[in-house]
Design a protein around this motif. Structure first.
Motif, short mmCIF file in Angstrom:
data_model
loop_
_atom_site.label_atom_id
_atom_site.label_comp_id
_atom_site.label_asym_id
_atom_site.label_seq_id
_atom_site.Cartn_x
_atom_site.Cartn_y
_atom_site.Cartn_z
N LEU A 499 7.67 22.70 -7.09
CA LEU A 499 8.10 24.41 -5.88
C LEU A 499 8.73 23.62 -4.84
N PRO A 500 9.51 24.96 -4.50
CA PRO A 500 10.62 24.61 -3.56
C PRO A 500 9.58 23.55 -2.86
N GLU A 501 8.44 23.92 -1.65
CA GLU A 501 6.94 23.42 -0.70
C GLU A 501 7.19 21.90 -0.98
N ALA A 523 18.86 24.64 -8.13
CA ALA A 523 17.73 25.59 -8.25
C ALA A 523 18.63 26.47 -8.52
N GLY A 524 18.39 27.64 -10.35
CA GLY A 524 19.12 28.96 -10.94
C GLY A 524 18.39 30.06 -10.26
N ALA A 525 19.87 31.00 -9.93
CA ALA A 525 19.11 32.37 -9.35
C ALA A 525 20.06 32.80 -9.72
N LYS A 526 20.03 33.78 -10.67
CA LYS A 526 20.70 35.11 -10.85
C LYS A 526 21.24 35.80 -9.70
N VAL A 527 22.60 35.85 -10.26
CA VAL A 527 23.11 36.76 -8.36
C VAL A 527 23.27 38.52 -8.19
N GLY A 528 22.43 38.75 -7.46
CA GLY A 528 21.88 40.00 -7.40
C GLY A 528 20.75 40.70 -7.33
N LEU A 529 19.86 39.16 -7.81
CA LEU A 529 18.33 39.07 -8.06
C LEU A 529 17.51 38.83 -7.08
N HIS A 530 16.67 39.89 -6.34
CA HIS A 530 16.35 39.49 -5.46
C HIS A 530 14.80 39.62 -5.25
N GLY A 531 13.58 38.96 -4.31
CA GLY A 531 12.36 39.32 -4.69
C GLY A 531 11.83 37.89 -3.83
N ASP A 532 10.31 37.50 -3.46
CA ASP A 532 10.15 36.35 -2.62
C ASP A 532 10.26 35.02 -3.13
N LYS A 533 10.46 34.14 -2.01
CA LYS A 533 11.29 33.02 -2.43
C LYS A 533 10.48 32.09 -3.35
N LEU A 534 9.10 32.15 -4.23
CA LEU A 534 8.33 31.87 -5.28
C LEU A 534 8.88 32.82 -6.39
N THR A 535 9.73 33.68 -6.37
CA THR A 535 9.81 34.13 -7.56
C THR A 535 10.77 33.90 -8.21
N ARG A 536 11.18 32.23 -9.29
CA ARG A 536 11.89 31.92 -10.19
C ARG A 536 13.49 32.97 -10.50
N TRP A 537 13.83 32.36 -10.09
CA TRP A 537 15.60 33.00 -10.26
C TRP A 537 16.07 33.83 -9.45
N THR A 538 15.38 34.20 -8.06
CA THR A 538 15.97 35.30 -7.45
C THR A 538 17.08 33.78 -6.30
N GLU A 539 17.71 35.14 -5.66
CA GLU A 539 18.45 34.27 -4.89
C GLU A 539 17.73 33.73 -3.42
N TYR A 541 14.59 32.11 -4.06
CA TYR A 541 14.08 31.27 -4.47
C TYR A 541 14.81 30.33 -4.05
N GLN A 542 15.94 29.99 -4.91
CA GLN A 542 17.58 29.15 -4.69
C GLN A 542 17.92 28.73 -2.71
N GLU A 543 17.64 29.68 -2.46
CA GLU A 543 17.95 29.55 -1.10
C GLU A 543 17.18 29.25 -0.25
N ASP A 544 15.70 28.84 -0.91
CA ASP A 544 14.65 28.27 -0.57
C ASP A 544 14.61 27.02 -0.79
N VAL A 545 15.44 26.44 -2.41
CA VAL A 545 14.49 24.60 -2.64
C VAL A 545 16.41 24.40 -1.58
#
Ligand code: GCU
Length: 614
Positions: A499-501, A523-539, A541-545
């Protein structure tokens, strides 16, 4: 005495040097500035999965038969009368656009891998009856068998580099027909091989031109700065024709008041060595291009060339003897405008504009040579370029034909781009498993490249591993790392690796005293998909990586730059997660419809804050 000896030495050096380069028969360089007509546009096509137009029912190639008969599609046969049996007709067949791939043009060809026949008819009157005419393809993926007016011109293998055939003797003033059998079937022994993480776009994917040249024309030239002496412009010019030896060629660089006459040897090659103390060096801050004019008895060609030196010194990369940090991004050659394989200057402009907006001074063109618009625009925009040969993952290392194929593709891209100031790194391969046959394969490619072009750096995207079995310390344990000038590797801590950490727990111990580039992370992210930074495919998560990785790699002492994976989401048949991937690799910082993800701004802020010269 010493002067003549040095002259002889230089000419041997240049002579052997250009014999080597012109291994490609008659490959025309700089068709950008040659008189040509475009054969782009509508072409008729026939989809031929069984290669029925190439083989007879005994699976014998028609082209090997003296009288191939109506079944051979390259004959472009028409029924002579109502009794005549011809079971195809290009002119009644559908049309397809060139340049482009067939996958994104025709829905029923989206997943198609196999043979498609293309036909283009045209009239052409030569400007001068003594002139020679070539048909020039910027690229055809993957194997092209080319026929003209019913005759076989030749075969080209490799989907991303240019080739041409002469048609002078076969050309008519009207009703010429050019037929290309395009086959993009993947094969184990091919380059690339069966497995890639990009779409295997098939077709005549780049421009097609008819190029007319004089009987004795300027076929090739290499004009760059001597890496060891930046007040010396050096290289060669090569004539092609029947009367090419002892010919005078004028090398003019008006802005530098240079007008130097050089003389060709028996092979039509003249070496160039010109001193100048007034060169305005090309750089990312000052992408100055000079108009260079080569004039021979019967030919003249212009080019826009920048003069710069690129070298390494210890752990540093030096552009014009100044340390530079490569603020990069990786790019696949997909059109951000219409989708599918990119090919136009508009496609290239959009991609490089986004890279500039991101704060980049460097791009990694992955994993194969992109079109010429890309590197010529990079020359103009002051963007440094990594170009790569499609030796990707696990190819057939001990197959000599595979090696020749890989070497040929490398030769063709070096030939095409050797006068581009923006191109600084030739990459031999991406993520290839270490083994003796692989090491020999890549080492030979590197040696071949050094012979062709001693003015640029060599690298490859290697893989990292644990240092002495300790998973929290990473290193590069690969004998090919001793061969490259710049040590590059891909790493995915935080995506494929924890994971990012986890970035916070990893340190790097790179033992080679060389400049280091990280050729991929992300890291992968589906544009417009948002959530906490541990949820895969959210922006998030990618941002935190990106946040964690940028911190982690600061610890690499030799780090001189990186090119995260990747600028824009791209198509891959390996990416099938519904509602997230749907056939797209989602590691882009920008979605396929141009929307920027959060991580785009993380990297932009980092680059805006990073001064490239320290
Ligand atoms: C690899 C590879 C890329 C691929 C990427 C990914 O490192 O070089 O071609 O697309 O990882 O998995 O997204």
């Amino acid at each position: 005495m010493f002067k003549t000896y040095r002259k002889v030495l230089l000419s041997i050096f240049v002579f052997s040097f250009c014999i080597y380069i012109t291994a490609q028969e008659n490959l025309l360089i700089n068709t950008y500035n040659r008189s040509s007509i475009s054969l782009n546009g509508d072409w008729n096509y026939i989809v031929d999965p069984y290669e029925n137009g190439f083989y007879n029912y005994r699976y014998e190639p028609f082209e090997n038969q003296t009288k191939p008969g109506n079944g051979a599609f390259f004959i472009n046969a028409k029924p002579k009368d109502k009794t005549d049996l011809v079971e195809y007709d290009f002119d009644l067949s559908d049309v397809i656009q060139v340049p482009s791939d067939w996958n994104t043009q025709k829905e029923n060809l989206f997943y198609y891998e196999g043979t498609v026949w293309y036909k283009k008819s045209f009239d052409y009157v030569k400007m001068n009856q003594d002139n020679r005419v070539f048909v020039y393809f910027e690229a055809v993926n993957y194997q092209a068998d080319v026929y003209f007016n019913g005759e076989k011109l030749g075969t080209h293998i490799g989907g991303f580099t240019p080739f041409n055939f002469e048609v002078t003797e076969l050309l008519k003033e009207s009703d010429n027909f050019l037929i290309v059998k395009v086959d993009n079937k993947r094969k184990k022994e091919a380059v690339p091989t069966l497995n890639t993480d990009w779409w295997n776009y098939g077709g005549i994917t780049r421009d097609v031109k008819l190029v007319e040249v004089s009987n004795n024309y300027i076929q090739d030239y290499f004009i760059q700065l001597n890496p060891k002496n930046n007040q010396q412009i050096r290289g060669f010019v090569q004539l092609n024709g029947t009367d090419i030896s002892e010919k005078e060629i004028l090398v003019s660089i008006p802005e530098l008041k240079i007008n130097t006459k050089v003389l060709t040897n028996e092979q039509g090659i003249a070496s160039i060595e010109i001193k100048s103390k007034k060169i305005n060096y090309w750089s990312t801050q000052n992408p100055h291009l000079y108009t260079v004019i080569l004039t021979s008895e019967s030919d003249e060609i212009k080019d826009q060339i920048g003069f710069r030196t690129i070298k390494t010194s210890g752990q540093e990369i030096l552009l014009n003897d100044e340390k530079i940090f490569l603020k990069g991004i990786s790019i696949h050659e997909e059109s951000p405008i219409k989708g599918g394989r990119g090919s136009t200057i508009e496609d290239a402009q959009q991609l490089l504009n986004w890279a500039k907006e991101l704060g980049c001074n460097y791009v990694r063109l992955a994993h194969y040579p992109h079109n010429e618009h890309m590197v010529r625009l990079a020359d103009k925009m002051g963007i440094l370029v990594w170009e790569e040969n499609p030796v990707y993952w696990t190819i057939a290392w001990d197959n000599i034909e595979t090696y020749k194929n890989a070497e040929n593709q490398l030769t063709e891209v070096i030939n095409r781009d050797k006068n581009r100031a923006s191109v600084i790194i030739w990459s031999m391969a991406n993520e290839t498993p270490t083994s003796e046959p692989r090491n020999i394969f890549l080492t030979n490619l590197a040696a071949h490249t050094r012979k062709l072009d001693p003015t640029r750096l060599i690298s490859a995207a290697l893989e990292q591993s644990n240092f002495e079995g300790n998973a929290t310390i990473r290193t590069i344990h690969d004998s090919f790392a001793d061969v490259v000038d710049v040590l590059s590797f891909n790493q995915y801590v935080g995506w494929y690796d924890g994971l990012p950490e986890k970035c916070g727990q990893i340190t790097w111990k790179i033992t080679q005293n060389k400049p280091v580039l990280i050729s991929e992370f992300g890291a992968g992210a589906k544009v417009g998909l948002h959530g906490d930074k541990l949820t895969r495919w959210t922006e998030e998560y990618q941002e935190d990586v990106y946040i964690q990785t940028l911190k982690m790699i600061e610890g690499i002492e030799q780090l001189q730059g990186f090119s995260p994976w990747i600028l824009v989401d791209f198509r891959s048949p390996r990416r099938v997660l519904p509602k997230i991937q749907d056939g797209w690799n989602r590691k882009g910082l920008i979605s396929e419809d141009g929307q920027k993800k959060k991580a785009f701004f993380i990297l932009k802020n980092y680059y805006d804050g990073k001064n490239a010269s320290n």
